[in-house]
Motif scaffolding. Structure first.
Motif, PDB file in Angstrom:
ATOM      1  N   ALA A   2      52.797 -12.578   2.598  1.00 42.15           N
ATOM      2  CA  ALA A   2      52.727 -11.137   2.354  1.00 42.15           C
ATOM      3  C   ALA A   2      53.009 -10.863   0.883  1.00 42.15           C
ATOM      4  O   ALA A   2      53.887 -11.482   0.278  1.00 42.15           O
ATOM      5  N   GLY A   3      52.243  -9.945   0.316  1.00 47.17           N
ATOM      6  CA  GLY A   3      52.410  -9.593  -1.084  1.00 47.17           C
ATOM      7  C   GLY A   3      51.568 -10.403  -2.033  1.00 47.17           C
ATOM      8  O   GLY A   3      51.493 -10.092  -3.228  1.00 47.17           O
ATOM      9  N   SER A   4      50.890 -11.449  -1.539  1.00 46.44           N
ATOM     10  CA  SER A   4      50.066 -12.289  -2.404  1.00 46.44           C
ATOM     11  C   SER A   4      48.734 -11.607  -2.699  1.00 46.44           C
ATOM     12  O   SER A   4      48.080 -11.052  -1.811  1.00 46.44           O
ATOM     13  N   ALA A   5      48.304 -11.712  -3.954  1.00 43.37           N
ATOM     14  CA  ALA A   5      47.011 -11.157  -4.356  1.00 43.37           C
ATOM     15  C   ALA A   5      45.849 -11.897  -3.709  1.00 43.37           C
ATOM     16  O   ALA A   5      44.712 -11.421  -3.744  1.00 43.37           O
ATOM     17  N   LEU A   6      46.116 -13.044  -3.095  1.00 46.00           N
ATOM     18  CA  LEU A   6      45.043 -13.807  -2.451  1.00 46.00           C
ATOM     19  C   LEU A   6      44.503 -13.106  -1.209  1.00 46.00           C
ATOM     20  O   LEU A   6      43.437 -13.470  -0.713  1.00 46.00           O
ATOM     21  N   HIS A   7      45.216 -12.107  -0.715  1.00 48.88           N
ATOM     22  CA  HIS A   7      44.686 -11.318   0.398  1.00 48.88           C
ATOM     23  C   HIS A   7      43.474 -10.486  -0.035  1.00 48.88           C
ATOM     24  O   HIS A   7      42.721  -9.995   0.814  1.00 48.88           O
ATOM     25  N   VAL A   8      43.283 -10.339  -1.336  1.00 48.17           N
ATOM     26  CA  VAL A   8      42.137  -9.578  -1.855  1.00 48.17           C
ATOM     27  C   VAL A   8      40.921 -10.483  -2.033  1.00 48.17           C
ATOM     28  O   VAL A   8      39.810 -10.012  -2.232  1.00 48.17           O
ATOM     29  N   LEU A   9      41.106 -11.787  -1.948  1.00 47.91           N
ATOM     30  CA  LEU A   9      40.027 -12.741  -2.227  1.00 47.91           C
ATOM     31  C   LEU A   9      38.756 -12.459  -1.421  1.00 47.91           C
ATOM     32  O   LEU A   9      37.653 -12.501  -1.981  1.00 47.91           O
ATOM     33  N   ALA A  45      39.273  -4.957   4.130  1.00 51.19           N
ATOM     34  CA  ALA A  45      39.876  -3.946   3.261  1.00 51.19           C
ATOM     35  C   ALA A  45      41.247  -3.532   3.781  1.00 51.19           C
ATOM     36  O   ALA A  45      42.209  -3.399   3.004  1.00 51.19           O
ATOM     37  N   ARG A  46      41.344  -3.318   5.093  1.00 56.05           N
ATOM     38  CA  ARG A  46      42.636  -2.929   5.670  1.00 56.05           C
ATOM     39  C   ARG A  46      43.668  -4.027   5.487  1.00 56.05           C
ATOM     40  O   ARG A  46      44.832  -3.757   5.165  1.00 56.05           O
ATOM     41  N   ARG A  47      43.237  -5.255   5.677  1.00 54.81           N
ATOM     42  CA  ARG A  47      44.178  -6.369   5.533  1.00 54.81           C
ATOM     43  C   ARG A  47      44.698  -6.475   4.101  1.00 54.81           C
ATOM     44  O   ARG A  47      45.894  -6.679   3.870  1.00 54.81           O
ATOM     45  N   ALA A  48      43.798  -6.355   3.133  1.00 56.69           N
ATOM     46  CA  ALA A  48      44.226  -6.432   1.737  1.00 56.69           C
ATOM     47  C   ALA A  48      45.171  -5.290   1.404  1.00 56.69           C
ATOM     48  O   ALA A  48      46.148  -5.468   0.657  1.00 56.69           O
ATOM     49  N   TYR A  49      44.914  -4.122   1.947  1.00 56.46           N
ATOM     50  CA  TYR A  49      45.775  -2.966   1.682  1.00 56.46           C
ATOM     51  C   TYR A  49      47.182  -3.187   2.244  1.00 56.46           C
ATOM     52  O   TYR A  49      48.183  -2.988   1.535  1.00 56.46           O
ATOM     53  N   HIS A  50      47.250  -3.608   3.495  1.00 55.61           N
ATOM     54  CA  HIS A  50      48.562  -3.739   4.137  1.00 55.61           C
ATOM     55  C   HIS A  50      49.296  -5.017   3.729  1.00 55.61           C
ATOM     56  O   HIS A  50      50.519  -5.004   3.572  1.00 55.61           O
ATOM     57  N   SER A  51      48.565  -6.107   3.558  1.00 57.26           N
ATOM     58  CA  SER A  51      49.217  -7.389   3.275  1.00 57.26           C
ATOM     59  C   SER A  51      49.490  -7.621   1.796  1.00 57.26           C
ATOM     60  O   SER A  51      50.378  -8.397   1.444  1.00 57.26           O
TER      61      SER A  51
END
Length: 329
Positions: free
Chosen positions: A206-213, A245-251
């Motif tokens: 959680a909090g990692s920018a890799l969730h935006v990948l 998109a939702r995952r990147a926003y929340h995670s």
């Protein structure tokens, strides 16, 4: 951040005011501010980001060479020399320059040397990973290593592992791996890049920018598929795109510090949330962006990818639409 209604402009430093000041000095051929900034940089994520941005500015100058002439034993200067060499090699490939191969080998030598000069630093390994995309036929053994998972393709996995060993979940390292996969891909679907992005996001904390990948890969797929068509707006409201998109926003967005949020990731997230019609979430991301727009992904919505003015206009329209949503509810 206050709700900024000003017209945005691209600034590679984003919210990093200290980096912005050092960049101004570098562009005029002075290196002291760069050295001071890097001496005061204590986290690997910021070190990686700052050296990348500084190298892009320094690549057209002799500023790092001047620094090394004055301080030949400087470890940060040696790392920056590798960074600049890599930037020049990648630019040469994009421009199809005749010296591309020569610059590639020079950059590899300097990056390899930097792995020994700065053995705890992930950046020299990120540099080697960045150069892997130039080996499109995977002729180099280090670029066709066996993957850590059977569903992933052979690639520069050893280089990625070395960067990760020094800085787990290093953002740039994984983006460089994506660029390698893009260079190998023949089709617009980018199946291996998609699988890789989801594999990384699934394992990122959680909090990692890799969730935006996955959002970065989706933009690349959109671009290769002939984006900039109104009909392709349906691409962003598909269930999978909305879920990403939702995952990147929340995670990521909700669980990371604002100082650690790169403008490029923020712009990709705002673009995805707006495209997925999640306007209230998008408005919060636009507030975090402030004036620090990045051309990608917005340029892929224009009729001409080089039309920066139109890209800014699309950004402004998306921001205005997103911010108006709470008042419409």
């Amino acid at each position: 951040m206050a709700r900024d209604g000003a017209r945005p402009a691209y600034d590679p430093a984003g919210h990093d005011t200290d980096l912005r000041a050092a960049l101004q000095e570098v562009r005029t051929g002075r290196w002291m501010s760069m050295r001071t900034l890097l001496e005061r940089t204590v986290t690997w994520w910021q070190w990686t980001q700052r050296t990348q941005v500084l190298a892009a500015a320094a690549a057209g100058t002799d500023v790092v060479r001047t620094w090394l002439a004055e301080e030949p034993d400087s470890v940060p200067a040696a790392v920056m020399r590798a960074r600049v060499a890599v930037e020049r090699a990648l630019r040469a490939r994009r421009e199809e320059h005749l010296r591309t191969h020569e610059l590639w080998i020079e950059a590899w030598d300097l990056s390899d040397a930097a792995t020994r000069t700065a053995p705890k630093d992930p950046v020299p390994w990120v540099c080697l990973l960045a150069l892997a995309q130039l080996d499109r036929r995977q002729l180099w053994e280090e670029h066709r290593a066996a993957p850590p998972e059977p569903m992933l393709p052979p690639g520069p996995w050893g280089l990625l592992a070395e960067a990760e060993r020094r800085d787990p979940y290093n953002r740039e390292a994984h983006h460089r791996m994506l660029q390698f996969l893009y260079a190998q891909a023949a089709s617009e679907q980018l199946a291996e890049a998609v699988g890789y992005a989801h594999w990384v996001a699934d394992t990122a904390p959680a909090g990692s920018a890799l969730h935006v990948l996955p959002l970065h890969v989706r933009v690349e797929r959109y671009r290769r598929g002939g984006g900039r068509s109104a009909a392709l707006d349906l691409h962003w409201v598909a269930e999978e795109a909305t879920r990403e998109a939702r995952r990147a926003y929340h995670s990521w967005f909700e669980q990371s510090l604002p100082v650690e949020q790169s403008p490029l990731d923020l712009n990709h997230l705002a673009h995805a949330l707006w495209g997925a019609l999640r306007f209230e979430d998008a408005a919060r991301v636009f507030d975090a962006i402030g004036p620090y727009y990045t051309p990608v992904p917005w340029t892929h919505r224009t009729a001409d990818p080089g039309d920066q003015a139109q890209a800014v206009q699309i950004f402004l329209q998306a921001r205005a639409r997103s911010r108006s949503a709470p008042r419409e509810a």
